[in-house]
Design a protein around this motif. Structure first.
Motif, PDB file in Angstrom:
ATOM      1  N   GLN A   1       0.827  -1.206   0.000  1.00 36.17           N
ATOM      2  CA  GLN A   1       0.000   0.000   0.000  1.00 36.17           C
ATOM      3  C   GLN A   1       0.864   1.260   0.000  1.00 36.17           C
ATOM      4  O   GLN A   1       0.514   2.265  -0.639  1.00 36.17           O
ATOM      5  CB  GLN A   1      -0.920  -0.010   1.223  1.00 36.17           C
ATOM      6  CG  GLN A   1      -1.993  -1.092   1.149  1.00 36.17           C
ATOM      7  CD  GLN A   1      -2.896  -1.085   2.357  1.00 36.17           C
ATOM      8  OE1 GLN A   1      -3.594  -0.106   2.615  1.00 36.17           O
ATOM      9  NE2 GLN A   1      -2.874  -2.165   3.113  1.00 36.17           N
TER      10      GLN A   1
ATOM     11  N   LEU B   1       5.749  11.179  -2.600  1.00 38.42           N
ATOM     12  CA  LEU B   1       5.281   9.941  -3.206  1.00 38.42           C
ATOM     13  C   LEU B   1       6.419   9.042  -3.644  1.00 38.42           C
ATOM     14  O   LEU B   1       6.407   7.838  -3.369  1.00 38.42           O
ATOM     15  CB  LEU B   1       4.364  10.261  -4.395  1.00 38.42           C
ATOM     16  CG  LEU B   1       3.817   9.050  -5.164  1.00 38.42           C
ATOM     17  CD1 LEU B   1       2.987   8.170  -4.254  1.00 38.42           C
ATOM     18  CD2 LEU B   1       2.997   9.514  -6.365  1.00 38.42           C
ATOM     19  N   TRP B   2       7.424   9.598  -4.324  1.00 41.12           N
ATOM     20  CA  TRP B   2       8.512   8.764  -4.831  1.00 41.12           C
ATOM     21  C   TRP B   2       9.253   8.061  -3.691  1.00 41.12           C
ATOM     22  O   TRP B   2       9.672   6.898  -3.827  1.00 41.12           O
ATOM     23  CB  TRP B   2       9.488   9.590  -5.678  1.00 41.12           C
ATOM     24  CG  TRP B   2      10.249  10.629  -4.901  1.00 41.12           C
ATOM     25  CD1 TRP B   2       9.914  11.934  -4.728  1.00 41.12           C
ATOM     26  CD2 TRP B   2      11.475  10.434  -4.174  1.00 41.12           C
ATOM     27  NE1 TRP B   2      10.838  12.577  -3.945  1.00 41.12           N
ATOM     28  CE2 TRP B   2      11.816  11.687  -3.589  1.00 41.12           C
ATOM     29  CE3 TRP B   2      12.306   9.342  -3.954  1.00 41.12           C
ATOM     30  CZ2 TRP B   2      12.951  11.860  -2.809  1.00 41.12           C
ATOM     31  CZ3 TRP B   2      13.446   9.522  -3.169  1.00 41.12           C
ATOM     32  CH2 TRP B   2      13.756  10.767  -2.616  1.00 41.12           C
TER      33      TRP B   2
ATOM     34  N   ALA C   1       3.777   1.432  -1.436  1.00 39.70           N
ATOM     35  CA  ALA C   1       4.281   1.502  -2.807  1.00 39.70           C
ATOM     36  C   ALA C   1       3.229   2.036  -3.773  1.00 39.70           C
ATOM     37  O   ALA C   1       3.561   2.617  -4.804  1.00 39.70           O
ATOM     38  CB  ALA C   1       4.763   0.120  -3.257  1.00 39.70           C
ATOM     39  N   LEU C   2       1.950   1.843  -3.422  1.00 39.37           N
ATOM     40  CA  LEU C   2       0.860   2.326  -4.272  1.00 39.37           C
ATOM     41  C   LEU C   2       0.447   3.751  -3.934  1.00 39.37           C
ATOM     42  O   LEU C   2      -0.477   4.300  -4.537  1.00 39.37           O
ATOM     43  CB  LEU C   2      -0.347   1.389  -4.147  1.00 39.37           C
ATOM     44  CG  LEU C   2      -0.158  -0.011  -4.746  1.00 39.37           C
ATOM     45  CD1 LEU C   2      -1.344  -0.900  -4.395  1.00 39.37           C
ATOM     46  CD2 LEU C   2       0.030   0.056  -6.260  1.00 39.37           C
ATOM     47  N   GLY C   3       1.124   4.340  -2.950  1.00 37.13           N
ATOM     48  CA  GLY C   3       0.893   5.741  -2.636  1.00 37.13           C
ATOM     49  C   GLY C   3      -0.177   6.028  -1.599  1.00 37.13           C
ATOM     50  O   GLY C   3      -0.548   7.187  -1.403  1.00 37.13           O
TER      51      GLY C   3
ATOM     52  N   GLY D   1       8.159   1.396   0.097  1.00 40.62           N
ATOM     53  CA  GLY D   1       7.204   0.298  -0.007  1.00 40.62           C
ATOM     54  C   GLY D   1       7.759  -0.891  -0.765  1.00 40.62           C
ATOM     55  O   GLY D   1       7.595  -2.040  -0.350  1.00 40.62           O
ATOM     56  N   ILE D   2       8.436  -0.638  -1.890  1.00 37.14           N
ATOM     57  CA  ILE D   2       9.014  -1.727  -2.684  1.00 37.14           C
ATOM     58  C   ILE D   2      10.082  -2.467  -1.883  1.00 37.14           C
ATOM     59  O   ILE D   2      10.124  -3.708  -1.857  1.00 37.14           O
ATOM     60  CB  ILE D   2       9.599  -1.183  -4.003  1.00 37.14           C
ATOM     61  CG1 ILE D   2       8.475  -0.665  -4.905  1.00 37.14           C
ATOM     62  CG2 ILE D   2      10.413  -2.261  -4.722  1.00 37.14           C
ATOM     63  CD1 ILE D   2       8.960   0.064  -6.136  1.00 37.14           C
TER      64      ILE D   2
ATOM     65  N   ARG E   1       7.988   7.241  -0.676  1.00 41.95           N
ATOM     66  CA  ARG E   1       7.130   6.208  -0.093  1.00 41.95           C
ATOM     67  C   ARG E   1       7.019   4.997  -1.018  1.00 41.95           C
ATOM     68  O   ARG E   1       6.931   3.850  -0.552  1.00 41.95           O
ATOM     69  CB  ARG E   1       5.755   6.792   0.227  1.00 41.95           C
ATOM     70  CG  ARG E   1       5.819   7.840   1.337  1.00 41.95           C
ATOM     71  CD  ARG E   1       4.509   8.559   1.526  1.00 41.95           C
ATOM     72  NE  ARG E   1       3.512   7.759   2.227  1.00 41.95           N
ATOM     73  CZ  ARG E   1       3.400   7.665   3.544  1.00 41.95           C
ATOM     74  NH1 ARG E   1       4.262   8.304   4.325  1.00 41.95           N
ATOM     75  NH2 ARG E   1       2.456   6.942   4.096  1.00 41.95           N
ATOM     76  N   VAL E   2       7.042   5.245  -2.340  1.00 39.67           N
ATOM     77  CA  VAL E   2       7.024   4.130  -3.296  1.00 39.67           C
ATOM     78  C   VAL E   2       8.304   3.303  -3.146  1.00 39.67           C
ATOM     79  O   VAL E   2       8.259   2.063  -3.097  1.00 39.67           O
ATOM     80  CB  VAL E   2       6.879   4.644  -4.743  1.00 39.67           C
ATOM     81  CG1 VAL E   2       7.124   3.523  -5.749  1.00 39.67           C
ATOM     82  CG2 VAL E   2       5.495   5.246  -4.946  1.00 39.67           C
TER      83      VAL E   2
END
Length: 207
Positions: free
Chosen positions: A70, A123-124, A72-74, A130-131, A126-127
């Motif tokens: 989630q 965003l970048w 990674a999906l922002g 997340g990955i 957190r993505v």
């Protein structure tokens, strides 16, 4: 100033009268807007530290993967299925884990403060986080020695950085995640025995 994570955990699980069972709903409720970092730290403690908590790597790894995906999906706040939220665990079990984990958490918190916060908030960033944590969660779920602890430490440190909007601690956690990825990949390529022998040789050399 927001409370430190260790203070919130201690206040909730030790300083107040609680029921003898604790659900995921309770944990999400006290996490508030910082739920991602809070849950990542809490769920990674059993595998990240040398404490007697067998059987947690796979179920907690699944939840960590769900949360990380989630990120990674922002998403800014986590979504958890109702049946997961209803799951509970004995309060004494949680207290036993936290008694071993809180001292380590407090040591890290001494170094943590809001800085380079854009890494945790944009965003970048957190993505990327997340990955990386998705990969660590997958490693935690592999039933092979050495594939749990280092990835869980990466989740633990990265989650703490995310909780406190500390980009420096987060980058430190991501570095540990990279080390965990290298270790797990090496085990798949060369085998557990070979990697374990190399680690023991390094330990002997350092001593």
């Amino acid at each position: 100033m927001p409370k430190k994570l260790s203070t919130e955990l201690e206040g909730y699980f030790f300083a107040e009268d609680r029921c003898d069972r604790v659900s995921l709903t309770d944990m999400v409720a006290i996490a508030g807007e910082r739920a991602f970092g809070f849950l990542l730290v809490l769920l990674s403690i059993p595998s990240a530290l040398p404490i007697p908590a067998p059987g947690y790597s796979i179920p907690f790894g699944i939840v960590i993967f769900w949360l990380s995906a989630q990120l990674a999906l922002g998403r800014k706040r986590p979504y958890l299925p109702k049946r997961w939220l209803a799951k509970d665990v004995a309060l004494e079990t949680v207290r036993g884990i936290l008694q071993k984990g809180l001292p380590w958490l407090r040591r890290l918190e001494v170094l943590s403060r809001p800085r380079l916060s854009f890494i945790c908030t944009q965003l970048w960033g957190r993505v990327l986080i997340g990955i990386a944590l998705c990969l660590m969660a997958m490693s935690m779920m592999i039933p092979i020695p050495l594939t749990n602890t280092l990835p869980a430490i990466g989740v633990f440190v990265t989650g703490l950085g995310l909780f406190g909007d500390d980009g420096v601690v987060t980058l430190g956690g991501l570095t540990i995640c990279l080390m965990g990825l290298v270790l797990t990949t090496s085990i798949f390529i060369f085998g557990y025995e070979a990697v374990s022998a190399v680690i023991e040789m390094i330990k002997t050399t350092i001593r």
